[in-house]
Design a protein around this motif. Structure first.
Motif, PDB file in Angstrom:
ATOM      1  N   GLN A 578      30.395  40.941  26.012  1.00 40.34           N
ATOM      2  CA  GLN A 578      30.886  39.955  26.966  1.00 40.34           C
ATOM      3  C   GLN A 578      30.308  40.202  28.352  1.00 40.34           C
ATOM      4  OE1 GLN A 578      35.086  40.709  26.459  1.00 40.34           O
ATOM      5  NE2 GLN A 578      35.148  42.170  28.145  1.00 40.34           N
ATOM      6  N   ASP A 579      30.321  39.136  29.114  1.00 41.65           N
ATOM      7  CA  ASP A 579      29.834  39.220  30.489  1.00 41.65           C
ATOM      8  C   ASP A 579      30.922  38.633  31.385  1.00 41.65           C
ATOM      9  OD1 ASP A 579      27.742  39.575  32.524  1.00 41.65           O
ATOM     10  OD2 ASP A 579      27.871  37.391  32.645  1.00 41.65           O
ATOM     11  N   THR A 580      31.329  39.394  32.381  1.00 37.58           N
ATOM     12  CA  THR A 580      32.424  38.958  33.255  1.00 37.58           C
ATOM     13  C   THR A 580      31.899  38.845  34.683  1.00 37.58           C
ATOM     14  OG1 THR A 580      33.903  40.250  31.848  1.00 37.58           O
ATOM     15  CG2 THR A 580      34.812  39.432  33.916  1.00 37.58           C
ATOM     16  N   ASP A 581      32.117  37.701  35.305  1.00 40.74           N
ATOM     17  CA  ASP A 581      31.675  37.476  36.685  1.00 40.74           C
ATOM     18  C   ASP A 581      32.872  37.123  37.562  1.00 40.74           C
ATOM     19  OD1 ASP A 581      28.853  37.749  36.227  1.00 40.74           O
ATOM     20  OD2 ASP A 581      28.960  35.834  35.166  1.00 40.74           O
ATOM     21  N   VAL A 582      32.758  37.484  38.818  1.00 39.55           N
ATOM     22  CA  VAL A 582      33.830  37.169  39.773  1.00 39.55           C
ATOM     23  C   VAL A 582      33.240  36.375  40.932  1.00 39.55           C
ATOM     24  CG1 VAL A 582      35.618  38.097  41.292  1.00 39.55           C
ATOM     25  CG2 VAL A 582      35.041  39.297  39.177  1.00 39.55           C
ATOM     26  N   LYS A 583      33.892  35.274  41.228  1.00 40.96           N
ATOM     27  CA  LYS A 583      33.493  34.441  42.371  1.00 40.96           C
ATOM     28  C   LYS A 583      34.492  34.705  43.502  1.00 40.96           C
ATOM     29  CE  LYS A 583      32.969  29.510  43.367  1.00 40.96           C
ATOM     30  NZ  LYS A 583      34.238  29.228  44.016  1.00 40.96           N
ATOM     31  N   ASP A 584      33.984  34.872  44.682  1.00 35.29           N
ATOM     32  CA  ASP A 584      34.842  35.150  45.840  1.00 35.29           C
ATOM     33  C   ASP A 584      35.616  36.456  45.707  1.00 35.29           C
ATOM     34  OD1 ASP A 584      34.040  32.935  47.299  1.00 35.29           O
ATOM     35  OD2 ASP A 584      35.520  31.633  46.329  1.00 35.29           O
ATOM     36  N   GLN A 585      34.904  37.471  45.300  1.00 40.62           N
ATOM     37  CA  GLN A 585      35.455  38.831  45.315  1.00 40.62           C
ATOM     38  C   GLN A 585      35.585  39.276  46.778  1.00 40.62           C
ATOM     39  OE1 GLN A 585      36.125  41.609  42.991  1.00 40.62           O
ATOM     40  NE2 GLN A 585      36.719  42.504  44.960  1.00 40.62           N
ATOM     41  N   PHE A 586      36.681  39.964  47.115  1.00 45.04           N
ATOM     42  CA  PHE A 586      36.836  40.416  48.501  1.00 45.04           C
ATOM     43  C   PHE A 586      36.257  41.822  48.677  1.00 45.04           C
ATOM     44  CE2 PHE A 586      40.904  40.850  46.233  1.00 45.04           C
ATOM     45  CZ  PHE A 586      41.017  42.227  46.182  1.00 45.04           C
ATOM     46  N   GLU A 587      35.788  42.065  49.898  1.00 44.80           N
ATOM     47  CA  GLU A 587      35.254  43.396  50.222  1.00 44.80           C
ATOM     48  C   GLU A 587      36.410  44.389  50.325  1.00 44.80           C
ATOM     49  OE1 GLU A 587      31.994  45.321  50.398  1.00 44.80           O
ATOM     50  OE2 GLU A 587      31.519  43.416  51.358  1.00 44.80           O
ATOM     51  N   THR A 588      37.380  44.032  51.182  1.00 50.20           N
ATOM     52  CA  THR A 588      38.626  44.797  51.268  1.00 50.20           C
ATOM     53  C   THR A 588      39.759  43.788  51.366  1.00 50.20           C
ATOM     54  OG1 THR A 588      38.759  44.851  53.674  1.00 50.20           O
ATOM     55  CG2 THR A 588      37.459  46.595  52.603  1.00 50.20           C
ATOM     56  N   ARG A 589      40.975  44.247  51.195  1.00 50.45           N
ATOM     57  CA  ARG A 589      42.111  43.336  51.261  1.00 50.45           C
ATOM     58  C   ARG A 589      42.676  43.244  52.677  1.00 50.45           C
ATOM     59  NH1 ARG A 589      46.355  45.215  47.839  1.00 50.45           N
ATOM     60  NH2 ARG A 589      45.463  47.273  48.166  1.00 50.45           N
ATOM     61  N   SER A 590      41.802  43.390  53.657  1.00 49.43           N
ATOM     62  CA  SER A 590      42.221  43.281  55.046  1.00 49.43           C
ATOM     63  C   SER A 590      41.561  42.059  55.680  1.00 49.43           C
ATOM     64  CB  SER A 590      41.788  44.524  55.822  1.00 49.43           C
ATOM     65  OG  SER A 590      42.394  45.665  55.285  1.00 49.43           O
ATOM     66  N   GLU A 591      42.315  41.390  56.480  1.00 48.40           N
ATOM     67  CA  GLU A 591      41.755  40.234  57.172  1.00 48.40           C
ATOM     68  C   GLU A 591      40.829  40.679  58.299  1.00 48.40           C
ATOM     69  OE1 GLU A 591      44.838  37.522  58.342  1.00 48.40           O
ATOM     70  OE2 GLU A 591      44.507  36.405  56.495  1.00 48.40           O
ATOM     71  N   PRO A 592      39.764  39.978  58.619  1.00 42.52           N
ATOM     72  CA  PRO A 592      39.326  38.777  57.907  1.00 42.52           C
ATOM     73  C   PRO A 592      38.654  39.131  56.582  1.00 42.52           C
ATOM     74  CG  PRO A 592      37.776  39.320  59.645  1.00 42.52           C
ATOM     75  CD  PRO A 592      38.883  40.320  59.748  1.00 42.52           C
ATOM     76  N   LEU A 593      38.971  38.353  55.542  1.00 35.91           N
ATOM     77  CA  LEU A 593      38.422  38.648  54.225  1.00 35.91           C
ATOM     78  C   LEU A 593      36.937  38.325  54.183  1.00 35.91           C
ATOM     79  CD1 LEU A 593      41.207  37.234  51.862  1.00 35.91           C
ATOM     80  CD2 LEU A 593      40.749  39.625  52.420  1.00 35.91           C
ATOM     81  N   VAL A 594      36.176  39.200  53.623  1.00 39.12           N
ATOM     82  CA  VAL A 594      34.756  38.950  53.374  1.00 39.12           C
ATOM     83  C   VAL A 594      34.597  38.735  51.874  1.00 39.12           C
ATOM     84  CG1 VAL A 594      32.434  39.889  53.518  1.00 39.12           C
ATOM     85  CG2 VAL A 594      34.112  40.387  55.316  1.00 39.12           C
ATOM     86  N   LEU A 595      34.181  37.536  51.490  1.00 44.19           N
ATOM     87  CA  LEU A 595      34.135  37.185  50.071  1.00 44.19           C
ATOM     88  C   LEU A 595      32.689  37.093  49.595  1.00 44.19           C
ATOM     89  CD1 LEU A 595      36.878  34.408  50.153  1.00 44.19           C
ATOM     90  CD2 LEU A 595      37.154  36.790  49.480  1.00 44.19           C
ATOM     91  N   PHE A 596      32.476  37.488  48.360  1.00 42.58           N
ATOM     92  CA  PHE A 596      31.133  37.411  47.768  1.00 42.58           C
ATOM     93  C   PHE A 596      31.270  37.279  46.258  1.00 42.58           C
ATOM     94  CE2 PHE A 596      32.512  41.747  47.871  1.00 42.58           C
ATOM     95  CZ  PHE A 596      32.049  42.323  46.705  1.00 42.58           C
ATOM     96  N   ASP A 597      30.195  36.823  45.625  1.00 39.57           N
ATOM     97  CA  ASP A 597      30.188  36.693  44.167  1.00 39.57           C
ATOM     98  C   ASP A 597      29.559  37.951  43.561  1.00 39.57           C
ATOM     99  OD1 ASP A 597      31.176  34.249  44.724  1.00 39.57           O
ATOM    100  OD2 ASP A 597      29.373  33.125  44.171  1.00 39.57           O
ATOM    101  N   THR A 598      30.071  38.348  42.402  1.00 40.89           N
ATOM    102  CA  THR A 598      29.547  39.585  41.801  1.00 40.89           C
ATOM    103  C   THR A 598      29.784  39.617  40.301  1.00 40.89           C
ATOM    104  OG1 THR A 598      29.724  41.998  41.851  1.00 40.89           O
ATOM    105  CG2 THR A 598      31.741  40.778  42.233  1.00 40.89           C
ATOM    106  N   ASP A 599      28.999  40.440  39.623  1.00 42.75           N
ATOM    107  CA  ASP A 599      29.318  40.767  38.229  1.00 42.75           C
ATOM    108  C   ASP A 599      30.495  41.719  38.255  1.00 42.75           C
ATOM    109  OD1 ASP A 599      27.229  39.314  37.384  1.00 42.75           O
ATOM    110  OD2 ASP A 599      25.890  41.024  37.075  1.00 42.75           O
TER     111      ASP A 599
END
Lengths: 700, 272
Positions: A578-599
Motif C-alpha cells: 500500500q501507499d499512503t499519502d497525506v495532504k496538508d500535513q502540519f510541520e508542528t501543531r503550533s500556530e501559525p500552521l505550516v502545511l505541506f503534502d507528503t508520503d
C-alpha cells in the motif's frame, strides 16, 4: 449521486497519480492485472462445484450480519479460528491477528500489542505518543462493542477473553459503519467466543515460558435444563523483554534507577513486569435453533500493564490499571434481534492523577430481518449512552448516540447480489448527525469465481477527550507556566470513504486466492493546536484548543491472500502492499500552521505473513508462521523526534502433540527474527520467547 | 442364468489375471472411499440403532460386489469430499461408493448404472402438515435447507424467483428450526433426514410429506485412471448381477429396519 460520481472521479485521478508517481504501485497494479488475467484463464474444474454429497464442515462468517459461506462474503474479510490459533501456539488476541491479511501488529513488550487494519496510523505525523495508537478500528466481543471512548482506540489488555475462549475472530477490512456503527472506520475485529453446546466438560490450559511468562486458563461447561452454562477464567502474567527503558532525555536505554523521573511520574510499581491480566466470564445460552434464543454473559477483568499510552515525557511506557465488568444480553425471537449491554468500572494511568476515571457504557440495539423472495430487509435502531467521570474532562460527561439502520440485500439474479446499508447517527455532541453508507455488489462470475465491488463510508465516534477535554496543567517544576487544554464539542468526526474491488477464485478444491484492491480517503481531522502563550498576570498560559484541520490522507493498496490445503499440510500466504499519502500535513501543531503534502512514512508499505501446518503423523502438528513488516518511520512532535523501523521478519514455530483424548501439549519458539529491535516508538527490543503448554480436558 | 453370468465373470477374471500377471501388471486391491457422513448411502463408524449394515447401502453394495469377484478392497481414510473426487480423478482412488452423476463428472469418471435413489423430501411438524403437490404449494411459506445444497436446476430456479428458503449450516439445526416453528418446512434427503430425526428424538414431532421434491439416482463412480480397469469392468457387471439376484434389496433391507420405525412407514426399495 453527483457526490458519488465526483468521489469516483477523484479516486481514479488519485489512483492514476499514484501510479504515475510510485513505481511500487505500478508494479502492484501490473501484478493485479496479470493476476486477474491469468486467473480468468485458469480452467477450474467444474467437477467439484455445484453438486456435493458432503454437507459437513461448512465454514460460515457473519460479516454482512447474516451467516454465510466465507467464499460468498461480500466484504473484504478473513477469519481465524480457535483451532488455527491453538495450532500456532498463540497466547493473545492481537498475536492471533498476525495470521490475518491486512492487519499491522506491533509488539511493545511481552504480550502487549498495538493493532491496525491497513494502517492510516501515525497520520498525520507529528503528534503525541497516543497518535501512534489505533483509533480507527472497531473491536467487538459477541456483538458488544469494546472500545476506549475516553481517547479512542482499544486497551487490548482489557478484553475479558482468554485465547482458549475464542471460537473464531472475524476481521473486516474497510469502512463498515453502516453495518457496525461508529468507529468501524478502517475495519472491524469481531471476537466470537465459545459457548457450551453439548455434554458437560471441563478443561485447563497451562503455559509457562521465558521472561516469566505464565498463563493459566480453566473452563467448565454444564447444562441446566435447556440452558447451557460456560464458566471460564484466565490469568496472564509476564515480565518485559528487558529491564532497561528508553530515556528521551538521554536518548538511550538505561536501567530504571538511572532515569530521572519528574515528581508525580515515578509510579512504576514493578518495572520488570509487562502485564498481569485476570478475567472471568460466565455465559448462559440456549439452543440457537429455538424460536426464543437467549445468550447472557457476565465478564470481569482486572489488568495492570505497561504500554505506550500517554505522553509520559520521560520514557515511552506508562503503567495502566483497568478494572471493568460487563453484562451482555442477546435475545432473538425468530427474526427479531435485541441486544443490550452495560459495562462499568474504572481505569487509571499511574502517575497521571488527572487520567483516572470511572466509566459506564450502555448499549442497546434492535434489528429485524424481513425476508421476501430475492430480498432481505433489515431495519434497526441502536442506542449508546457513554459516561466518563474524571478530572481530565472536568467531571462527569456523557456521549449519547442514536443510530438508525436500514440494510437491504437484493438478488436480481442468482449470480448477482446487491447490498445497500444506510445508517444515520444522531449524537448529543457534535450536534450534527452523521450519515454513513455501504453499497456492495457481488457477481458470481463462475461457480469458482466471485467478483466484488464496493463504496463504503464510515466515521469515528466522538471521544471524551476530543469533546470535553478541560485541563489546566501547571508545570510542577515551573509553577509560572500553565498549559490549558480545551476540547471541542462540535469538532468534526474523522470520516473515511473506501472504494474496493475484490476477487475470490478457487483454482481447485484445495487452492484458492482472495485479492482486494482498495483506495481509502480519510478526512475531517482535528488536532489540539497550540494557540500561543500569554501572561495572565500570574502565569504564562499556553492555550491548546482542538480545531479542525484541512488535512486529508489517501491510501491505495492491494491485499493478496492465497490458501493451499493438502490432507497432511496447509499453507496460507498473504501480503498487503500500500501507499499512503497525506495532504496538508502540519510541520508542528503550533500556530501559525505550516502545511505541506507528503508520503506517509508511519505505515509500512508492505506487510504480511505465511502460516503453515504440517501433520507428519497422527496426533502431531507442526506449525511455522512468520510475519513481515517493511521499513517505516515513526514521526512524533519535535520534543520526541523520530524513530526508524527497519524491515524485519518474525518467525514462530510450534509443535503440538495430542497424547490422548484428554491431554495435549505444545512447545513454541516465538519472535525468531533477523532484527529484534523495537517495533514501536522506543519500546522494548523484541526478544525470542520460548513457551511450553499443556491442555487437559474432561468430558462426559 | 445368474449362476451362468457369475461363473462367466469369474472365468473372465481368472483369464484376465493370468494375462495381466504375464504383462507384469498388478491390481492388488481396490482403493475405495465415500462421503464422510451420508446415511444411509455411505457411512462410517457406529451406525444408528436398528441398522444392521456396515458402511451404508452403497458402501455395502460395493464391498460385497468386490468380495464376490475375489479382489481385496481398502477403505481409505476420511477426507473432504472434494479431495475424494480429486483422488478419484487422479487414480489414487479406484472407487467412490455413492455419487451423483453430472455431465462434468462423466467426462472424468465412469459410472455404474443407478444403484439406488435419493429423494429430497419436505419435512414439516406433524401437526402442521400441508398439501404438497407442486412447488406453488410452497409459496408464502418459509423453508430451510442446508447451505450450498442444490435441489436440481429446475427447483433451484423456481425457488430463487418465488420461495423464501433460509440456509442452515448443519442437519441438526435444520430440523430443530422446523421443530421450533422458526420455519414452516425443511428440505433434506429422506433417509438421512429420518435417521437424523431419530437421533434428535424429533421423529414423532416431524414428518416427511409423501411427495418427493426431487429424486436423484445414485451411482458408484470409478476412476478412469485406475490401474484396475479390467477389474472395474467386472465389478460393474457384478453390481448389475446383484441388482437382479436380490442382493441389493437384501442390503437395503438391513437399513430399512431403521427407516421403517418412523411414522412415515417408508421402505427402501427404489433401485433398478
Amino acid at each position: 449521486m453527483n457526490r458519488l460520481m465526483e468521489r469516483l472521479q477523484t479516486t481514479f485521478i488519485v489512483a492514476a497519480k499514484s501510479l504515475r508517481d510510485n513505481a511500487a504501485c505500478q508494479f502492484l497494479i501490473g501484478s493485479i492485472i496479470t493476476a486477474h488475467v491469468s486467473v480468468l484463464n485458469v480452467q477450474a474444474d467444474e467437477l467439484f462445484y455445484g453438486v456435493s454429497e458432503d454437507i459437513s464442515n461448512i465454514s460460515t462468517v457473519s460479516s454482512s450480519k447474516r451467516e454465510e459461506d466465507i467464499f460468498s462474503a461480500p466484504l473484504s474479510m478473513s477469519v481465524v479460528s480457535g483451532e488455527q490459533i491453538k495450532r500456532a501456539g498463540i497466547l493473545t488476541v492481537p498475536e492471533a491477528l498476525k495470521l490475518v491479511p491486512g492487519v499491522i501488529v506491533r509488539e511493545q513488550t511481552n504480550g502487549q500489542f498495538e493493532v491496525h487494519i491497513r494502517g492510516f496510523d501515525n497520520t498525520p505525523t507529528g503528534g503525541t505518543m497516543t497518535s501512534l495508537s489505533n483509533k480507527l478500528t472497531l473491536v467487538m466481543i459477541d456483538n458488544r462493542t469494546v472500545y476506549n471512548y475516553f481517547d479512542g482506540g482499544l486497551f487490548w489488555e482489557t478484553l475479558p477473553v482468554g485465547i482458549d475462549d475464542i471460537e473464531r475472530i472475524e476481521v473486516i477490512r474497510g469502512a463498515a459503519s453502516a453495518l457496525y456503527g461508529p468507529n468501524a472506520v478502517n475495519g472491524v475485529i469481531h471476537i466470537i467466543t465459545k459457548r457450551a453446546k453439548g455434554n458437560p466438560q471441563a478443561e485447563a490450559n497451562l503455559v509457562a515460558g521465558t521472561h516469566s511468562t505464565q498463563k493459566g486458563h480453566i473452563a467448565a461447561e454444564q447444562n441446566i435444563g435447556a440452558s447451557h452454562i460456560r464458566l471460564s477464567g484466565f490469568i496472564d502474567q509476564r515480565d518485559r523483554y528487558q529491564s532497561t527503558y528508553y530515556s528521551f532525555a538521554d536518548d538511550e536505554y538505561l536501567p530504571f534507577d538511572e532515569i530521572n523521573f519528574p515528581p508525580g511520574l515515578d509510579v512504576y510499581p514493578d518495572p520488570e513486569q509487562a502485564r498481569e491480566v485476570k478475567a472471568v466470564t460466565l455465559a448462559i445460552n440456549n439452543d440457537p435453533s429455538e424460536m426464543l434464543v437467549y445468550d447472557f454473559s457476565f465478564s470481569h477483568q482486572d489488568s495492570r500493564v505497561q504500554k505506550v499510552h500517554l505522553n509520559a515525557g520521560t520514557i515511552p511506557f506508562t503503567v495502566n490499571d483497568s478494572n471493568t465488568d460487563a453484562v451482555n444480553a442477546k435475545i432473538n425471537y425468530n427474526n427479531l434481534q435485541f441486544r443490550v449491554s452495560h459495562q462499568w468500572g474504572n481505569q487509571e494511568t499511574l502517575g497521571f492523577s488527572d487520567f483516572k476515571y470511572d466509566l459506564a457504557i450502555n448499549q442497546a440495539s434492535l434489528e429485524y430481518d424481513y425476508r421476501l423472495p430475492k430480498w432481505i430487509i433489515r431495519p434497526g435502531i441502536s442506542y449508546e449512552n457513554i459516561t466518563y467521570d474524571g478530572s481530565f474532562i472536568g467531571g462527569e460527561n456523557t456521549l449519547r448516540n442514536t443510530g438508525y439502520l436500514l440494510r437491504t440485500e437484493y438478488f436480481p439474479a442468482p449470480d448477482y447480489r446487491l447490498i445497500v446499508a444506510l445508517r444515520y447517527d444522531d449524537y448529543n455532541t457534535p450536534s450534527d448527525g452523521y450519515f454513513s453508507y455501504q453499497v456492495i455488489g457481488n457477481y458470481q462470475l463462475r461457480h469458482d469465481t466471485l467478483l466484488r465491488a464496493s463504496v463504503q463510508t464510515a466515521n469515528s465516534s466522538p471521544f471524551m477527550l476530543d469533546s470535553y477535554l478541560d485541563l489546566q496543567f501547571t508545570r510542577p517544576n515551573n509553577p509560572t507556566q500553565r498549559l490549558d487544554f480545551k476540547g471541542d464539542k462540535e469538532g468534526d468526526l474523522k470520516t473515511v470513504t473506501t472504494f474496493e474491488l475484490g476477487m475470490r477464485h478457487q483454482f481447485n478444491f484445495n487452492n484458492w486466492l482472495d485479492i482486494e484492491l482498495f483506495h481509502s480517503e480519510l478526512e475531517d481531522f482535528t488536532a489540539v493546536i497550540n494557540k500561543g502563550t500569554e501572561f495572565d498576570g500570574n502565569q504564562f498560559v499556553t492555550t491548546n484548543l482542538r480545531e479542525a484541520l484541512p488535512t486529508e490522507a489517501t491510501q491505495l493498496g492491494i491485499t493478496v491472500d492465497w490458501h493451499y490445503e493438502e490432507i497432511d499440510w496447509d499453507m496460507n500466504v498473504y501480503l498487503t502492499a500500500q501507499d499512503t499519502d497525506v495532504k496538508d500535513q502540519f510541520e508542528t501543531r503550533s500556530e501559525p500552521l505550516v502545511l505541506f503534502d507528503t508520503d506517509n512514512k508511519g505505515t509500512p508499505d508492505y506487510y504480511g505473513g505465511i502460516n503453515t501446518n504440517w501433520r507428519p503423523m497422527e496426533r502431531w502438528n507442526i506449525n511455522a508462521n512468520a510475519y513481515y513488516m517493511s521499513n517505516h518511520t515513526f514521526i512524533l512532535e519535535p520534543s520526541k523526534g523520530t524513530k526508524k523501523f527497519a524491515s524485519a521478519i518474525y518467525a514462530n514455530f510450534t509443535v503440538s502433540h495430542q497424547f490422548n483424548n484428554s491431554v495435549k501439549g505444545f512447545v513454541s519458539a516465538k519472535n525468531l527474527s533477523n532484527k529484534n529491535e523495537s517495533q514501536y516508538f522506543y519500546t522494548d527490543n523484541i526478544d525470542p520467547l520460548y513457551v511450553i503448554g499443556i491442555s487437559l480436558k474432561w468430558s462426559e | 442364468m445368474e449362476w451362468f453370468r457369475t461363473r462367466n465373470a469369474k472365468v473372465f477374471i481368472f483369464l484376465l489375471s493370468l494375462l495381466l500377471s504375464g504383462l507384469g501388471y498388478a491390481c492388488e486391491k481396490f482403493q475405495v472411499n465415500g462421503a464422510n457422513s451420508w446415511f444411509p448411502y455411505f457411512y462410517r463408524g457406529e451406525l444408528p440403532p436398528g441398522t444392521m449394515g456396515n458402511n451404508g447401502i452403497i458402501g455395502d453394495i460395493v464391498f460385497q460386489a468386490i468380495s464376490r469377484i475375489g479382489i481385496k478392497a481398502e477403505l481409505n481414510n476420511q477426507a473432504p469430499w472434494k479431495r475424494i473426487l480429486y483422488d478419484l480423478r487422479n487414480g489414487k482412488l479406484d472407487i467412490v461408493a455413492g455419487a451423483l452423476k453430472t455431465k462434468e463428472r462423466e467426462k472424468i469418471f465412469s459410472f455404474s448404472s443407478p444403484v439406488f435413489y435419493s429423494e429430497f423430501r419436505i419435512f414439516v411438524r406433524a401437526e402442521k402438515q400441508f398439501q404438497f403437490t407442486n412447488l406453488e404449494d410452497l409459496i408464502g411459506k418459509n423453508g430451510i435447507k442446508i447451505r450450498g445444497m442444490s435441489l436440481g436446476q429446475n427447483v433451484d430456479n423456481y425457488a430463487f424467483e418465488n420461495l423464501i428458503i433460509e440456509d442452515a449450516t448443519d442437519t441438526s439445526s435444520l430440523f430443530k428450526m422446523v421443530a421450533a416453528e422458526r420455519v414452516d418446512y425443511g428440505i433434506f434427503y429422506l433417509h438421512s433426514g429420518l435417521s437424523e430425526l431419530r437421533k434428535l428424538q424429533l421423529d414423532k414431532a416431524l414428518v416427511a410429506l409423501p411427495k418427493p421434491l426431487t429424486r436423484e439416482a445414485l451411482y458408484v463412480a470409478f476412476s478412469k485412471k485406475s490401474e484396475c480397469q479390467p477389474q472395474i469392468q467386472v465389478l460393474s457387471q457384478e453390481i448389475e448381477i446383484m441388482k437382479t439376484d436380490g442382493s441389493i434389496q437384501k442390503i437395503a433391507d438391513l437399513y430399512a429396519g431403521s427407516v421403517n420405525t418412523v411414522n412415515n412407514k417408508r421402505v427402501i426399495k427404489g433401485h433398478e
